[in-house]
Design a protein around this motif. Structure first.
Motif, PDB file in Angstrom:
ATOM      1  N   TYR A  12       0.835  -1.194   0.000  1.00 30.10           N
ATOM      2  CA  TYR A  12       0.000   0.000   0.000  1.00 30.10           C
ATOM      3  C   TYR A  12       0.878   1.255   0.000  1.00 30.10           C
ATOM      4  CZ  TYR A  12      -3.294   3.503   1.820  1.00 30.10           C
ATOM      5  OH  TYR A  12      -4.062   4.634   2.004  1.00 30.10           O
ATOM      6  N   GLU A  13       0.663   2.109  -1.003  1.00 32.93           N
ATOM      7  CA  GLU A  13       1.402   3.372  -1.163  1.00 32.93           C
ATOM      8  C   GLU A  13       2.912   3.177  -1.298  1.00 32.93           C
ATOM      9  OE1 GLU A  13       0.363   6.350   1.741  1.00 32.93           O
ATOM     10  OE2 GLU A  13      -1.552   6.777   0.762  1.00 32.93           O
ATOM     11  N   ALA A  14       3.340   1.968  -1.628  1.00 31.90           N
ATOM     12  CA  ALA A  14       4.773   1.748  -1.849  1.00 31.90           C
ATOM     13  C   ALA A  14       5.206   2.392  -3.157  1.00 31.90           C
ATOM     14  CB  ALA A  14       5.079   0.252  -1.876  1.00 31.90           C
ATOM     15  N   ARG A  15       6.482   2.755  -3.233  1.00 33.77           N
ATOM     16  CA  ARG A  15       7.039   3.372  -4.429  1.00 33.77           C
ATOM     17  C   ARG A  15       7.921   2.357  -5.146  1.00 33.77           C
ATOM     18  NH1 ARG A  15       5.534   7.174  -1.079  1.00 33.77           N
ATOM     19  NH2 ARG A  15       5.144   9.306  -1.807  1.00 33.77           N
ATOM     20  N   LEU A  16       7.468   1.951  -6.350  1.00 35.34           N
ATOM     21  CA  LEU A  16       8.171   0.918  -7.108  1.00 35.34           C
ATOM     22  C   LEU A  16       8.552   1.391  -8.504  1.00 35.34           C
ATOM     23  CD1 LEU A  16       5.546  -0.998  -5.549  1.00 35.34           C
ATOM     24  CD2 LEU A  16       7.434  -2.527  -5.999  1.00 35.34           C
ATOM     25  N   SER A  17       8.505   2.682  -8.750  1.00 36.38           N
ATOM     26  CA  SER A  17       8.814   3.188 -10.083  1.00 36.38           C
ATOM     27  C   SER A  17      10.212   2.747 -10.509  1.00 36.38           C
ATOM     28  CB  SER A  17       8.721   4.714 -10.111  1.00 36.38           C
ATOM     29  OG  SER A  17       7.399   5.128  -9.794  1.00 36.38           O
TER      30      SER A  17
ATOM     31  N   VAL B 170      -1.091 -10.017  -3.896  1.00 38.03           N
ATOM     32  CA  VAL B 170      -0.373  -8.826  -3.429  1.00 38.03           C
ATOM     33  C   VAL B 170      -1.301  -7.612  -3.479  1.00 38.03           C
ATOM     34  CG1 VAL B 170       0.537  -8.122  -5.692  1.00 38.03           C
ATOM     35  CG2 VAL B 170       1.816  -7.582  -3.613  1.00 38.03           C
ATOM     36  N   LYS B 171      -1.095  -6.677  -2.581  1.00 43.31           N
ATOM     37  CA  LYS B 171      -1.897  -5.456  -2.522  1.00 43.31           C
ATOM     38  C   LYS B 171      -1.066  -4.279  -3.002  1.00 43.31           C
ATOM     39  CE  LYS B 171      -4.785  -2.698   0.596  1.00 43.31           C
ATOM     40  NZ  LYS B 171      -5.295  -2.564   1.984  1.00 43.31           N
ATOM     41  N   PHE B 172      -1.477  -3.707  -4.172  1.00 43.43           N
ATOM     42  CA  PHE B 172      -0.774  -2.570  -4.754  1.00 43.43           C
ATOM     43  C   PHE B 172      -1.616  -1.292  -4.689  1.00 43.43           C
ATOM     44  CE2 PHE B 172       1.786  -5.650  -7.466  1.00 43.43           C
ATOM     45  CZ  PHE B 172       3.024  -5.293  -6.957  1.00 43.43           C
ATOM     46  N   SER B 173      -2.611  -1.247  -3.837  1.00 45.68           N
ATOM     47  CA  SER B 173      -3.475  -0.071  -3.821  1.00 45.68           C
ATOM     48  C   SER B 173      -2.670   1.183  -3.467  1.00 45.68           C
ATOM     49  CB  SER B 173      -4.637  -0.253  -2.843  1.00 45.68           C
ATOM     50  OG  SER B 173      -4.170  -0.515  -1.543  1.00 45.68           O
ATOM     51  N   ARG B 174      -2.897   2.226  -4.276  1.00 41.82           N
ATOM     52  CA  ARG B 174      -2.238   3.534  -4.135  1.00 41.82           C
ATOM     53  C   ARG B 174      -0.719   3.463  -4.291  1.00 41.82           C
ATOM     54  NH1 ARG B 174      -4.862   7.532   0.212  1.00 41.82           N
ATOM     55  NH2 ARG B 174      -3.855   8.937  -1.277  1.00 41.82           N
ATOM     56  N   ALA B 175      -0.216   2.361  -4.848  1.00 37.01           N
ATOM     57  CA  ALA B 175       1.230   2.234  -5.077  1.00 37.01           C
ATOM     58  C   ALA B 175       1.656   3.010  -6.314  1.00 37.01           C
ATOM     59  CB  ALA B 175       1.604   0.765  -5.228  1.00 37.01           C
ATOM     60  N   PHE B 176       2.933   3.376  -6.358  1.00 34.58           N
ATOM     61  CA  PHE B 176       3.521   4.078  -7.498  1.00 34.58           C
ATOM     62  C   PHE B 176       4.308   3.055  -8.318  1.00 34.58           C
ATOM     63  CE2 PHE B 176       2.693   7.208  -4.323  1.00 34.58           C
ATOM     64  CZ  PHE B 176       2.382   8.386  -4.994  1.00 34.58           C
ATOM     65  N   LEU B 177       3.829   2.791  -9.536  1.00 34.99           N
ATOM     66  CA  LEU B 177       4.425   1.756 -10.386  1.00 34.99           C
ATOM     67  C   LEU B 177       4.745   2.320 -11.772  1.00 34.99           C
ATOM     68  CD1 LEU B 177       1.849  -0.797  -9.136  1.00 34.99           C
ATOM     69  CD2 LEU B 177       4.267  -1.388  -9.147  1.00 34.99           C
ATOM     70  N   LYS B 178       5.165   3.545 -11.823  1.00 34.44           N
ATOM     71  CA  LYS B 178       5.460   4.179 -13.101  1.00 34.44           C
ATOM     72  C   LYS B 178       6.630   3.485 -13.795  1.00 34.44           C
ATOM     73  CE  LYS B 178       6.585   8.664 -15.163  1.00 34.44           C
ATOM     74  NZ  LYS B 178       6.939  10.083 -14.893  1.00 34.44           N
TER      75      LYS B 178
ATOM     76  N   ALA C 290      -3.794   3.016  -7.843  1.00 33.15           N
ATOM     77  CA  ALA C 290      -2.368   2.908  -8.157  1.00 33.15           C
ATOM     78  C   ALA C 290      -2.000   3.777  -9.344  1.00 33.15           C
ATOM     79  CB  ALA C 290      -2.006   1.452  -8.440  1.00 33.15           C
ATOM     80  N   ARG C 291      -0.747   4.172  -9.405  1.00 34.00           N
ATOM     81  CA  ARG C 291      -0.242   4.995 -10.515  1.00 34.00           C
ATOM     82  C   ARG C 291       0.698   4.134 -11.361  1.00 34.00           C
ATOM     83  NH1 ARG C 291      -1.317  10.419  -9.822  1.00 34.00           N
ATOM     84  NH2 ARG C 291      -2.244  10.942  -7.792  1.00 34.00           N
ATOM     85  N   LEU C 292       0.214   3.812 -12.569  1.00 42.13           N
ATOM     86  CA  LEU C 292       0.933   2.889 -13.448  1.00 42.13           C
ATOM     87  C   LEU C 292       1.329   3.547 -14.765  1.00 42.13           C
ATOM     88  CD1 LEU C 292      -1.587   0.232 -12.469  1.00 42.13           C
ATOM     89  CD2 LEU C 292       0.771  -0.484 -12.659  1.00 42.13           C
TER      90      LEU C 292
END
Length: 276
Positions: free
Chosen positions: A148-153, A165-173, A190-192
């Motif tokens: 949740y809200e993790a930054r994975l860009s 897995v929970k990717f809600s509100r995560a940054f996945l740019k 999430a931001r993809l």
């Protein structure tokens, strides 16, 4: 036991220091390969930059250890056991953790930017608001982890296991998830943007309110997916399967829908491209 006593015993061949209290200790530059520090207190300890001076904690046993807010930049923890460890707020930029055991670990708000977690086990780990930008997560086990809200860009996720897995509100740019099995995954808000999800399995996934600007979803399967209010501007949806998907109020401005399957999709109040 203080650090000097531990080091003396270690040089004499002792390896079992379970439950030791090393809170705030300076462990930089120290080699403790194969040490048992399970349950140890290492809150605020300094393990930073050990790689640069040729020391490490590879194969160490740190399960249930408390490493909250520890300084661990570039630390070497390959094959280490950190099961259920508390690493909340730990600074672990460029840490080396290949094949490390981190199942059930608390990594909330940890800084893992550029870390090597290749083939690590992070099943059921909590990574809420963790910084994983440009981290190597190839082949990692993230089953049932909370990001949740993790930054994975810019992170590498090839071959990762992502069941539940929970990717809600995560940054996945700009993340490459080509062909990934993401069935039923929670990507809400999430931001993809700019990510590659070509041929991905997103059957029944939750993408409500997700930002999917210029995302590549060519030939992806989103049948039954929740895309309520999703932003899909300029997305490549060529040959996508959106059968029975919920696209209410979704924004598909300038999206490419060539060959898309929209059978049974709900497009109520959706903003559609001029040409479909």
């Amino acid at each position: 036991m203080d650090l000097s006593d531990l080091l003396k015993l270690y040089t004499e061949g002792h390896r079992d220091f379970a439950n030791a209290d090393l809170s705030g200790a300076d462990l930089s530059g120290i080699t403790l390969n194969g040490v048992n520090l399970s349950g140890a207190k290492l809150m605020g300890a300094n393990l930073s930059r050990t790689v640069m001076i040729k020391s490490d904690l590879s194969r160490a046993n740190l399960n249930w250890a408390n490493l909250s807010f520890a300084k661990m930049s570039a630390v070497k923890l390959g094959d280490a056991d950190l099961t259920k460890a508390n690493l909340q707020g730990a600074v672990m930029e460029k840490a080396k953790l290949p094949r490390a055991k981190l199942s059930g670990a608390n990594l909330n708000s940890a800084n893992l930017r550029g870390a090597n977690l290749r083939e690590a086990n992070l099943s059921s780990a909590s990574l809420q608001r963790a910084n994983l930008r440009e981290a190597n997560l190839s082949g990692v086990n993230l089953n049932w982890a909370n990001l949740y809200e993790a930054r994975l860009s810019g992170a590498l996720l090839s071959g990762a296991s992502l069941n539940g897995v929970k990717f809600s509100r995560a940054f996945l740019k700009d993340v490459d998830l080509n062909g990934a099995d993401l069935q039923g995954i929670n990507f809400s808000e999430a931001r993809l943007g700019g990510s590659n999800l070509e041929s991905a399995n997103l059957v029944g996934a939750d993408l409500s309110d997700a930002h999917l600007y210029q995302v590549n979803l060519t030939a992806a399967d989103l049948s039954g997916a929740n895309l309520i209010r999703a932003s899909l501007e300029q997305a490549n949806l060529t040959w996508i399967n959106l059968s029975k998907a919920n696209l209410c109020q979704a924004n598909l401005t300038n999206a490419i829908l060539k060959g898309a399957n929209l059978d049974g999709a709900d497009l109520t109040d959706a903003i559609l491209p001029i040409e479909i």
